[in-house]
Motif scaffolding. Structure first.
Motif, PDB file in Angstrom:
ATOM      1  N   LYS A 169       0.802  -1.180  -0.024  1.00  0.00           N
ATOM      2  CA  LYS A 169      -0.241  -0.126   0.014  1.00  0.00           C
ATOM      3  C   LYS A 169       0.980   1.275  -0.160  1.00  0.00           C
ATOM      4  CE  LYS A 169      -3.794  -2.111   2.375  1.00  0.00           C
ATOM      5  NZ  LYS A 169      -3.279  -3.394   2.174  1.00  0.00           N
ATOM      6  N   GLY A 189      -4.186  -1.930  -3.108  1.00  0.00           N
ATOM      7  CA  GLY A 189      -3.557  -0.653  -2.726  1.00  0.00           C
ATOM      8  C   GLY A 189      -3.671   0.366  -3.638  1.00  0.00           C
ATOM      9  N   ILE A 190      -3.992   0.091  -4.929  1.00  0.00           N
ATOM     10  CA  ILE A 190      -4.532   1.063  -5.958  1.00  0.00           C
ATOM     11  C   ILE A 190      -6.077   0.908  -6.107  1.00  0.00           C
ATOM     12  CG2 ILE A 190      -4.423   1.811  -8.407  1.00  0.00           C
ATOM     13  CD1 ILE A 190      -1.585   1.151  -8.333  1.00  0.00           C
ATOM     14  N   ALA A 193      -8.347   2.276  -3.580  1.00  0.00           N
ATOM     15  CA  ALA A 193      -8.595   3.391  -3.166  1.00  0.00           C
ATOM     16  C   ALA A 193      -9.616   4.359  -3.657  1.00  0.00           C
ATOM     17  CB  ALA A 193      -7.263   4.117  -3.838  1.00  0.00           C
ATOM     18  N   ARG A 196      -8.175   6.220  -7.351  1.00  0.00           N
ATOM     19  CA  ARG A 196      -6.925   5.356  -7.777  1.00  0.00           C
ATOM     20  C   ARG A 196      -5.957   6.317  -8.366  1.00  0.00           C
ATOM     21  NH1 ARG A 196     -11.779   1.068  -9.120  1.00  0.00           N
ATOM     22  NH2 ARG A 196     -12.317   2.706 -10.519  1.00  0.00           N
ATOM     23  N   VAL A 199      -3.411   8.011  -6.027  1.00  0.00           N
ATOM     24  CA  VAL A 199      -2.606   6.821  -5.357  1.00  0.00           C
ATOM     25  C   VAL A 199      -1.467   6.488  -6.359  1.00  0.00           C
ATOM     26  CG1 VAL A 199      -2.551   4.837  -4.052  1.00  0.00           C
ATOM     27  CG2 VAL A 199      -4.298   6.411  -3.636  1.00  0.00           C
TER      28      VAL A 199
END
Length: 213
Positions: A169, A189-190, A193, A196, A199
């Motif tokens: 992440k 982790g993307i 989000a 996206r 991030v």
């Protein structure tokens, strides 16, 4: 260092939507095993057609009949195909041989490998392109990560590039970058989000800064 986006819990239209949001910030898009199971290699073909400037990885996790499976993935447009590190030596060698014929690359997923250092040395000798330490979903749930294993393979491989996957992440990315893998693989982790693109952009910036050090 390159950034790979792993798509696992999407169908083809959703995959295209996610990639369109972040394509400016990623280097490789991974068609994850769940997508391949649900959609087949058509997912690889459609993503490659929609985003020809990106490399596409087919996460087939090949365990047998590697020559045939690498051939079919390559025909669908895959630039990189995954095979499991626990597969038989002859299977991995067959994958490398077929990939060479087709201008594709082989990424070995070390999930489930018990003797990381020994196997990494063997895989390096087979001529694989990437060796990836991977903490799967089940081990992530009990607090495991791949950082120690990444340090191990970086110490012993001489030819293959190194990759890391599993629960990465934005807040843990700086620790990953310190280990200097060639490829950083990020999924939820993307994709999980709220923004996206933001991030992914931050991740790519951190990676570029890490490469510049």
């Amino acid at each position: 260092m390159k950034l790979q986006l792993a798509l696992d819990l999407v169908n083809i239209p959703e995959a295209k939507e996610v990639v369109a949001e972040v394509e400016a910030y990623i280097d490789i898009v991974e068609i994850g095993t769940p997508v391949v199971i649900n959609e087949g290699l058509r997912a690889v073909k459609e993503i490659k057609a929609a985003f020809p400037h990106l490399q596409v990885l087919a996460d087939l996790k090949v365990m047998d009949a590697a020559g045939y499976e690498v051939m079919k993935a390559s025909e669908a447009g895959a630039d990189i195909v995954t095979i499991l590190g626990v597969a038989e030596d002859v299977t991995i060698q067959g994958a490398v041989e077929e990939a060479r014929k087709r201008g594709a690359s082989i990424l070995v997923d070390m999930i489930g490998v018990k003797h990381i250092e020994q196997r990494a040395r063997e895989l390096d000798a087979f001529g694989v392109d990437y060796i990836c330490v991977h903490t799967g979903y089940d081990l992530q749930a009990v607090g495991r990560n791949s950082f120690d294993d990444l340090q191990t393979i970086k110490r012993v491989v001489r030819h293959a590039k190194t990759a890391v996957a599993g629960g990465i992440k934005l807040e843990t990315l700086p620790d990953v970058i310190k280990c200097a893998p060639d490829l950083i693989i990020v999924g939820g982790g993307i994709t999980g989000a709220a923004d996206r693109a933001a991030v992914a952009a931050q991740m790519q910036q951190l990676i570029q800064e890490g490469c510049a050090v």
